[in-house]
Write an enzyme that holds these catalytic residues in place. Sequence first.
Site, mmCIF file in Angstrom:
data_model
loop_
_atom_site.group_PDB
_atom_site.id
_atom_site.type_symbol
_atom_site.label_atom_id
_atom_site.label_comp_id
_atom_site.label_asym_id
_atom_site.label_seq_id
_atom_site.Cartn_x
_atom_site.Cartn_y
_atom_site.Cartn_z
ATOM 1 N N ASP A 12 0.860 -1.182 0.000
ATOM 2 C CA ASP A 12 0.000 0.000 0.000
ATOM 3 C C ASP A 12 0.896 1.232 0.000
ATOM 4 O OD1 ASP A 12 0.907 0.271 2.606
ATOM 5 O OD2 ASP A 12 -1.078 0.297 3.534
ATOM 6 N N CYS A 69 2.948 -3.418 4.037
ATOM 7 C CA CYS A 69 2.106 -2.269 4.373
ATOM 8 C C CYS A 69 2.808 -1.595 5.553
ATOM 9 C CB CYS A 69 0.657 -2.675 4.682
ATOM 10 S SG CYS A 69 0.419 -3.787 6.075
ATOM 11 N N HIS A 102 10.458 -24.438 8.419
ATOM 12 C CA HIS A 102 9.388 -25.202 9.068
ATOM 13 C C HIS A 102 7.999 -24.942 8.492
ATOM 14 C CE1 HIS A 102 11.624 -26.224 13.089
ATOM 15 N NE2 HIS A 102 12.296 -26.581 12.000
ATOM 16 N N HIS A 137 7.424 -31.580 8.966
ATOM 17 C CA HIS A 137 6.769 -30.274 8.767
ATOM 18 C C HIS A 137 5.792 -30.281 7.596
ATOM 19 C CE1 HIS A 137 9.343 -28.690 11.820
ATOM 20 N NE2 HIS A 137 10.412 -29.135 11.167
#
Length: 146
Positions: A12, A69, A102, A137
Amino acid sequence: MGKNKSIIIGSDHAAFELKEKIKTYLFNKGYIVEDAGTKNEASVNYVDYGKKVAKAVSNGEFSKGILLCGTGLGMSMTANRFVNIRAALCSDVFSVKMSRLHNDSNILVLGGRLVGDILAYELVQTWLDTGFEGGRHLERIQSIDA
Ligand code: RB5
């Protein structure tokens, strides 16, 4: 140049300047960068840009994206609503590394009002250089969308 050298980026107004700097950094490293906007510092809604990038990664058009942002919070909340998206809001190298090892993060989220440009480059580079560990994982991340 393979798909893994392509990356989509969006921000943004609050992080526009840092987005532009990261774009230049990536171009100089040989990446093809798709800029989803915003295009200047005029006030916009971060959600519109977060959705663009998250959609493009969620549907496989890009394997990785970067969102920025002011705090990174709004972008992170937006992106993580999408299937297949594991967006990691980070401002330290350890978290960035672990988000890849992970969590197989596929969107890196940065707060333009939190991190300076040199730290941002290091975070981006670490994120790009670190692979997913897989193993135990894999099942864990697969269960997020299950
Ligand atoms: C814009 O002022 C700010 O709210 C936005 O950049 C972001 O920090 C939202 O989470």
